[in-house]
Design a protein around this motif. Structure first.
Motif, PDB file in Angstrom:
ATOM      1  N   SER A  67     -11.040   2.258   0.756  1.00 10.21           N
ATOM      2  CA  SER A  67     -11.823   2.730   1.773  1.00 10.21           C
ATOM      3  C   SER A  67     -13.249   3.254   1.070  1.00 10.21           C
ATOM      4  O   SER A  67     -14.257   3.200   2.256  1.00 10.21           O
ATOM      5  CB  SER A  67     -11.185   4.007   2.189  1.00 10.21           C
ATOM      6  N   GLY A  74      -7.579   2.923   8.019  1.00  9.86           N
ATOM      7  CA  GLY A  74      -6.795   3.921   8.103  1.00  9.86           C
ATOM      8  C   GLY A  74      -5.036   3.308   8.069  1.00  9.86           C
ATOM      9  O   GLY A  74      -5.196   2.169   7.399  1.00  9.86           O
ATOM     10  N   CYS A  75      -4.202   4.002   8.706  1.00 11.03           N
ATOM     11  CA  CYS A  75      -2.825   3.711   8.629  1.00 11.03           C
ATOM     12  C   CYS A  75      -2.486   2.916   9.796  1.00 11.03           C
ATOM     13  O   CYS A  75      -2.695   3.358  10.895  1.00 11.03           O
ATOM     14  CB  CYS A  75      -2.111   4.853   8.090  1.00 11.03           C
ATOM     15  N   GLN A  91      -7.287  -2.699   0.703  1.00  9.29           N
ATOM     16  CA  GLN A  91      -6.254  -1.437   0.774  1.00  9.29           C
ATOM     17  C   GLN A  91      -7.029  -0.123   1.415  1.00  9.29           C
ATOM     18  O   GLN A  91      -7.979  -0.006   1.265  1.00  9.29           O
ATOM     19  CB  GLN A  91      -5.536  -1.105  -0.416  1.00  9.29           C
ATOM     20  N   CYS A  92      -6.043   0.819   1.839  1.00  6.73           N
ATOM     21  CA  CYS A  92      -6.692   2.033   2.006  1.00  6.73           C
ATOM     22  C   CYS A  92      -7.237   2.639   0.716  1.00  6.73           C
ATOM     23  O   CYS A  92      -8.371   3.323   0.809  1.00  6.73           O
ATOM     24  CB  CYS A  92      -5.253   3.156   2.345  1.00  6.73           C
ATOM     25  N   TRP A  97      -4.339   7.790  11.091  1.00  7.36           N
ATOM     26  CA  TRP A  97      -3.834   8.279   9.955  1.00  7.36           C
ATOM     27  C   TRP A  97      -2.335   8.368   9.894  1.00  7.36           C
ATOM     28  O   TRP A  97      -1.922   8.046  10.890  1.00  7.36           O
ATOM     29  CB  TRP A  97      -4.541   9.623   9.519  1.00  7.36           C
ATOM     30  N   GLU A 156       0.320  -3.655   1.974  1.00  2.95           N
ATOM     31  CA  GLU A 156      -0.988  -3.116   1.608  1.00  2.95           C
ATOM     32  C   GLU A 156      -1.116  -3.888   0.120  1.00  2.95           C
ATOM     33  O   GLU A 156      -2.294  -3.697  -0.187  1.00  2.95           O
ATOM     34  CB  GLU A 156      -0.819  -1.579   1.255  1.00  2.95           C
ATOM     35  N   GLY A 181      -7.132  -0.575   4.670  1.00  4.53           N
ATOM     36  CA  GLY A 181      -5.746   0.187   4.740  1.00  4.53           C
ATOM     37  C   GLY A 181      -4.832  -0.847   5.605  1.00  4.53           C
ATOM     38  O   GLY A 181      -5.238  -1.730   6.197  1.00  4.53           O
ATOM     39  N   ALA A 225      -4.604   9.351   3.394  1.00  2.96           N
ATOM     40  CA  ALA A 225      -5.538   8.959   4.454  1.00  2.96           C
ATOM     41  C   ALA A 225      -6.333  10.434   4.692  1.00  2.96           C
ATOM     42  O   ALA A 225      -7.523  10.452   5.317  1.00  2.96           O
ATOM     43  CB  ALA A 225      -4.665   8.736   5.821  1.00  2.96           C
TER      44      ALA A 225
END
Ligand code: FS2
Ligand code: SF4
Length: 549
Positions: free
Chosen positions: A458, A401-402, A454-455, A488, A266, A429, A493
């Protein structure tokens, strides 16, 4: 132990023996007790706040405490024992102040979480099983309390990042306390909790906006950047997690030391900030998403700095060169202490360590594009709108997301590959690692993968959607040519998902599985109100997405 807070929980039900993440039962239990204590502290703080008493230390303690219990952050039970004792002290001080300034409170008027106390650690572990997530008889109330708690954990992480950079909003801290306190109130029913969950999404937007402002006012607006993924021939330090201030201080202290600095996971989007351009020894990104760290940290050869999540319990072969800092801890790993008196953290031990190591083994070469946060994308809004109107851009799929270990996450690579050439992927993310190294080309110079960061970034995706809505004069955000296909893994998330719902976004696909902590009724409610759906096959989803655009 009973933990079901992340996507990788056993059988999509719960980790009950040991965590898939590597969290053992002892750590899981002590984290449960700590979260419960924080809820009690928040309850008292909320009561004090209504009387005009605000304690900044308590606010920050609650936020940092929650952050430390997010998946892959902190695996150190002894540290949690210390925090629990510190929490008792803060609570005593706050109660004393309240009683001095407002009047006495009877113990009976407070929940057990706000009064229970013990000295010895053994008592902590005896109490923990009574206060974990399964403390209510109603499955739906438990589910909503968990959803709210995890959404607040994500808010806490974002609030902490912003706080470190000197930005904070009272409303955010207040909601963290009020929301946590509400999870202790037996009289709150499903409707009350649903209301708080939606409010959690609104505060999620607010905290992400605050963090965006903290990042961009400190380090400038990210700019489109090709990030090198190869290596140089000098020793290196690998920085992971999300904390840009740690990175900044490390870059400053490594200058002229003969050591290069690389990002992992990240931390990749850091390369797009103008403030970091001046460091010639900030060379590129090494490796992929968090879950691939065993092989990648091994091959890196130099020290690794974990600034926030995403730590996986390290192999012995590289544990001695894995450093933690901030809320991250793992027993036996060296830890870089917090700043005191406004002085930067001292990374000298890590830097000296790096000098004795071999340069990283090259595992990839080339570049990946980054830096398409809201400012960079909206600077090109005219081109984008023209391309939409001319039919060159059919639409956007938000695939943020992840990433994670789940084999079904191949879905996201296949989806990216299968989307037609007139569709743009918006991402943020670590989910990006499933497709950011594919050569998906561009549309009139606009890359088909726009990576906002990065997340934590968002917020950019929301901001882009809102600006497009205004520019295209579309009344409902759901009438935009944007589909949502989100992955997620952990609790940040959850916050991002609630943030999207709070802005009225409907029809989100969520994968690779729906959260285990959602009861059947809560899933039904989300389907009814927001048309949330689990991911299906790539073929069927692709077809449906293209119809939506
Ligand atoms: Fe990656 Fe997901 Fe960033 Fe975590 S985008 S697993 O929430 O904090 O990462
Ligand atoms: Fe299991 Fe996830 Fe909890 Fe770790 S954080 S114990 S993997 S549910």
């Amino acid at each position: 132990m009973y933990c079901d807070q992340c996507q990788e929980t056993v059988d999509n039900e719960a980790c009950t023996e040991t965590g898939v993440c590597g969290k053992d039962a002892e750590t899981s239990n002590i984290q449960d007790l700590f979260v419960w204590e924080l809820k009690g502290l928040a309850y008292l703080a909320e009561r004090a706040r209504t009387e005009g008493i605000v304690d900044e230390d308590v606010r920050v303690f609650v936020v940092e405490g929650l952050f430390s219990t997010i998946t892959n952050v902190n695996f150190d039970p002894e540290w949690f024992e210390g925090q629990i004792r510190e929490g008792f002290e803060l609570r005593r001080d706050l109660r004393e102040r309240y009683e001095r300034e407002v009047g006495p409170i009877a113990d009976e008027a407070l929940p057990d979480a706000a009064t229970w106390e013990a000295d010895d650690s053994a008592a902590f572990y005896r109490k923990a099983p009574e206060v974990g997530v399964q403390t209510t008889e109603s499955e739906d109330v438990q589910s909503l309390r968990e959803l709210l708690t995890y959404g607040i954990k994500g808010i806490a992480a974002y609030a902490d990042h912003a706080y470190v950079l000197g930005e904070q909003r009272d409303e955010v801290f207040e909601f963290v306390q009020r929301g946590l306190a509400a999870t202790l109130e037996d009289e709150l029913d499903v409707d009350d909790l649903v209301g708080l969950v939606l409010e959690c999404g609104e505060v999620g937007v607010e905290v992400m906006e605050t963090l965006d402002s903290a990042h961009t006012s400190t380090y400038g607006h990210p700019e489109p950047t090709e990030v090198d993924i190869g290596t140089r021939d000098r020793p290196g330090i690998l920085v992971s997690g999300h904390d840009l201030k740690d990175l900044e201080e490390l870059l400053e202290q490594t200058e002229g030391e003969g050591v290069d600095v690389y990002t992992h996971g990240e931390m990749l989007p850091a390369h797009a900030y103008p403030a970091f351009e001046e460091y010639d020894h900030f060379v590129g990104n090494y490796g992929n998403a968090w879950w691939q760290q065993h092989e990648e940290f091994e091959a890196f050869n130099g020290p690794v700095l974990m600034t926030t999540n995403c730590l996986v319990p390290p192999n012995d072969s590289y544990a001695g060169r894995t450093y933690t800092t901030g809320v991250v801890r793992f027993p036996g790993l060296p830890h870089v202490d917090d700043r005191t008196d406004g002085e930067p953290k001292d990374f000298s031990a890590l830097i000296e360590h790096a000098k004795e190591t071999e340069p990283p083994e090259e595992i990839e070469s080339g570049t990946v594009p980054n830096g398409f946060a809201h400012n960079a994308v909206l600077e090109r809004a005219d081109d984008i709108i023209e391309a939409i109107q001319a039919g060159d851009i059919r639409g956007f799929v938000v695939m943020g997301g992840c990433d994670g270990r789940h084999p079904d996450r191949d879905y996201y690579t296949e989806m990216a590959e299968s989307l037609p050439e007139d569709v743009i992927i918006l991402t943020a993310g670590c989910a990006k690692y499933r497709y950011n190294k594919l050569d998906l080309g561009n549309i009139g110079g606009i890359p088909r993968v726009l990576d906002a960061g990065q997340c934590n970034d968002s917020y950019s995706l929301l901001k882009i959607a809102m600006e497009l809505q205004a520019a295209l004069d579309v009344e409902d955000v759901n009438d935009l040519p944007i589909a949502y296909d989100i992955a997620w893994y952990e609790q940040k998330a959850v916050t991002v998902l609630l943030a999207l719902l709070s802005q009225g976004v409907k029809g989100i696909r969520l994968g690779p599985t729906l959260p285990a902590f959602l009861s059947a009724n809560v899933v039904d409610l989300l389907v009814e109100e927001f048309d949330i759906k689990p991911v299906d096959s790539v073929e069927r989803d692709r077809e449906a997405i293209l119809e939506e655009l």
